[in-house]
Scaffold this active site. Structure first.
Site, PDB file in Angstrom:
ATOM      1  N   HIS A  77      19.035  13.055 -19.120  1.00 32.56           N
ATOM      2  CA  HIS A  77      18.559  14.087 -18.381  1.00 32.56           C
ATOM      3  C   HIS A  77      19.569  15.401 -18.695  1.00 32.56           C
ATOM      4  O   HIS A  77      20.589  14.952 -18.903  1.00 32.56           O
ATOM      5  CB  HIS A  77      18.659  13.767 -16.701  1.00 32.56           C
ATOM      6  CG  HIS A  77      19.988  13.434 -16.191  1.00 32.56           C
ATOM      7  ND1 HIS A  77      20.877  14.158 -15.586  1.00 32.56           N
ATOM      8  CD2 HIS A  77      20.429  12.257 -15.903  1.00 32.56           C
ATOM      9  CE1 HIS A  77      21.982  13.665 -15.426  1.00 32.56           C
ATOM     10  NE2 HIS A  77      21.868  12.349 -15.575  1.00 32.56           N
ATOM     11  N   ASP A  79      20.266  17.887 -16.771  1.00 32.61           N
ATOM     12  CA  ASP A  79      20.748  18.609 -15.410  1.00 32.61           C
ATOM     13  C   ASP A  79      22.001  18.015 -15.078  1.00 32.61           C
ATOM     14  O   ASP A  79      22.293  16.973 -15.445  1.00 32.61           O
ATOM     15  CB  ASP A  79      19.854  18.720 -14.268  1.00 32.61           C
ATOM     16  CG  ASP A  79      19.567  17.445 -13.993  1.00 32.61           C
ATOM     17  OD1 ASP A  79      19.040  16.529 -14.596  1.00 32.61           O
ATOM     18  OD2 ASP A  79      19.254  17.182 -12.753  1.00 32.61           O
ATOM     19  N   GLU A 141      16.787  15.393 -12.895  1.00 26.33           N
ATOM     20  CA  GLU A 141      17.226  13.986 -12.480  1.00 26.33           C
ATOM     21  C   GLU A 141      18.156  14.060 -11.173  1.00 26.33           C
ATOM     22  O   GLU A 141      17.837  13.196 -10.304  1.00 26.33           O
ATOM     23  CB  GLU A 141      17.712  13.017 -13.769  1.00 26.33           C
ATOM     24  CG  GLU A 141      17.786  11.470 -13.656  1.00 26.33           C
ATOM     25  CD  GLU A 141      19.060  11.220 -12.900  1.00 26.33           C
ATOM     26  OE1 GLU A 141      19.431  10.086 -12.442  1.00 26.33           O
ATOM     27  OE2 GLU A 141      20.192  12.141 -12.546  1.00 26.33           O
ATOM     28  N   GLU A 166      22.539   6.672 -19.263  1.00 29.73           N
ATOM     29  CA  GLU A 166      23.255   6.919 -18.020  1.00 29.73           C
ATOM     30  C   GLU A 166      24.617   6.345 -18.114  1.00 29.73           C
ATOM     31  O   GLU A 166      24.688   5.239 -18.866  1.00 29.73           O
ATOM     32  CB  GLU A 166      22.664   6.275 -16.936  1.00 29.73           C
ATOM     33  CG  GLU A 166      21.302   7.217 -16.473  1.00 29.73           C
ATOM     34  CD  GLU A 166      21.747   8.480 -15.787  1.00 29.73           C
ATOM     35  OE1 GLU A 166      22.908   8.735 -15.569  1.00 29.73           O
ATOM     36  OE2 GLU A 166      20.771   9.223 -15.019  1.00 29.73           O
ATOM     37  N   HIS A 353      30.001  13.034 -10.937  1.00 25.29           N
ATOM     38  CA  HIS A 353      29.890  13.540  -9.659  1.00 25.29           C
ATOM     39  C   HIS A 353      31.206  13.817  -9.228  1.00 25.29           C
ATOM     40  O   HIS A 353      31.455  14.084  -8.028  1.00 25.29           O
ATOM     41  CB  HIS A 353      28.658  12.843  -8.806  1.00 25.29           C
ATOM     42  CG  HIS A 353      27.429  12.598  -9.020  1.00 25.29           C
ATOM     43  ND1 HIS A 353      26.563  12.147  -8.159  1.00 25.29           N
ATOM     44  CD2 HIS A 353      27.018  12.672 -10.287  1.00 25.29           C
ATOM     45  CE1 HIS A 353      25.385  11.981  -8.926  1.00 25.29           C
ATOM     46  NE2 HIS A 353      25.607  12.202 -10.248  1.00 25.29           N
TER      47      HIS A 353
END
Length: 380
Positions: A77, A79, A141, A166, A353
């Site tokens: 992804h 984003d 995503e 991922e 994150h």
């Protein structure tokens, strides 16, 4: 023909592409898509850009080298999540290299994967392929998975195998939990706090709703278990609550947001209906209105093929047995399209994150080696 890994990362990281459920934080991913398309076209790929329905500022990229049935998809992804720049040691939008690591927003989750793909595929640019090599770069995503949903609705691309890069620490993942994010709205009646009979307190009803959800959580844990997961039961997290506007007013409205992490075999709509049935008696007894709505369409749990050829190959290449994880990915959507799917990437979910997100240098060559072996096996 394409920049070095560091230069590629520099350009990808410096191009913000945050996706968020908060409109003022949400951004287009088109600049990243156009950057990737230019690099893959320079390598001989045919690139098709597909804007998302109802969102022309968002798009998926399908870059294809070779023709024919079958083949291999390498997916990621474009984003990132939002970030708090003040918590970073360096700018999240400037690639920083120190301590044998690359730092930057998305370098781990997961713009960095595209930089490694670009390095891996250069070996095969002038090599005739027996089955196509397809690169997928998706939108949103991190917020809605609408990019993967749009591809599944199209039924494209068609391939036999799919690897999603991922962050898994170079360990293949063949199963992960799903997630549903729900919102409960309680509408009561405001009034002067000196006389409770003048209104219906939505916050008091929320207290009962929370108690009911916690009881439901215990029942789910007793009903569904999978020892293959570190947390072997479904989880229900009470995420945020908002209600009322002043201490001397009866609370007239309250909102509760929560999520449930689903095990394979659980159906999100069935769970949602069970919750609705448990809320009805509270609404009736308290004379309030209670509604349950999805904040986004559920992502069902992913369970790869029991005898997956791709998983077995990745186990052999990495030296690690396939694992199960609690976080969700786009894997269910690719599996739904009939692809033998595995999740495997160089980053670590612990860095995703987080401020000072990074990718270890030592993970780069092993990941490129895995990609090149898979391309040789499934495309040559």
């Amino acid at each position: 023909m394409v920049p070095s890994i560091a230069d590629t990362l520099t350009r990808l990281i410096s191009t913000p592409s945050v996706s968020s459920t908060v409109p003022e934080l949400d951004m287009s991913n088109l600049p990243v898509i156009h950057e990737l398309a230019a690099w893959f076209e320079a390598l001989g790929f045919t690139c098709d850009t597909h804007p998302l329905p109802g969102a022309p500022h968002k798009a998926n990229l399908i870059a294809t080298l070779g023709k024919g049935p079958g083949g291999l998809v390498l997916a990621g992804h474009t984003d990132t999540v939002p970030c708090n720049e003040s918590l970073w040691r360096s700018s999240p939008f400037t690639l920083e290299e120190r301590d044998n690591r690359f730092y930057g927003l998305g370098v781990c989750d997961m713009k960095g994967f595209f930089a490694l793909i670009l390095q891996a595929v250069q070996t095969f640019v002038n090599t005739p392929l027996q089955a196509p090599l397809i690169i997928l770069a998706t939108a949103d995503e991190e917020s809605s998975m609408n990019g993967a949903r749009a591809l599944a609705a199209m039924g494209e691309p068609k391939a036999r195998f799919a690897l999603i890069g991922e962050p898994t620490g170079l360990r293949p993942v063949a199963m992960h939990k799903g997630v549903m994010m729900e919102r409960i709205q309680i509408l009561g009646q405001s009034g002067h706090s000196s006389d409770p009979s003048l209104g219906c307190n939505a916050m008091e009803s929320a207290h009962k709703v929370i108690s009911e959800l916690m009881q439901f959580r215990s029942e789910l844990a007793a009903r569904y278990q999978n020892p293959g997961f570190t947390v072997p039961v479904p989880t229900l997290n009470l995420g945020c609550i908002h209600g009322g506007d002043n201490p001397n007013r009866i609370c007239g409205q309250c909102q509760l947001d929560f999520d449930i992490r689903l095990l394979p075999g659980m159906d999100s709509e069935e769970i949602r209906q069970q919750i609705r049935q448990r809320l009805m008696p509270i609404a009736s007894a308290d004379q309030v209105s209670i509604s349950l709505e999805s904040m986004m369409p559920a992502v069902e749990a992913f369970a790869g093929h029991a005898s997956s050829e791709l998983v077995a190959t990745c186990e052999r290449l990495t030296g690690h047995s396939a694992e199960n994880v609690a976080f969700a990915t786009e894997a269910p959507f690719f599996s739904q399209m009939g692809m033998d799917t595995v999740v495997l990437g160089p980053g670590n979910i612990d860095q995703a994150h987080q401020p000072d997100e990074y990718l270890d240098h030592e993970r780069i060559k092993p990941m490129i080696d895995v990609l090149q072996v898979l391309i040789r096996q499934y495309c040559l």
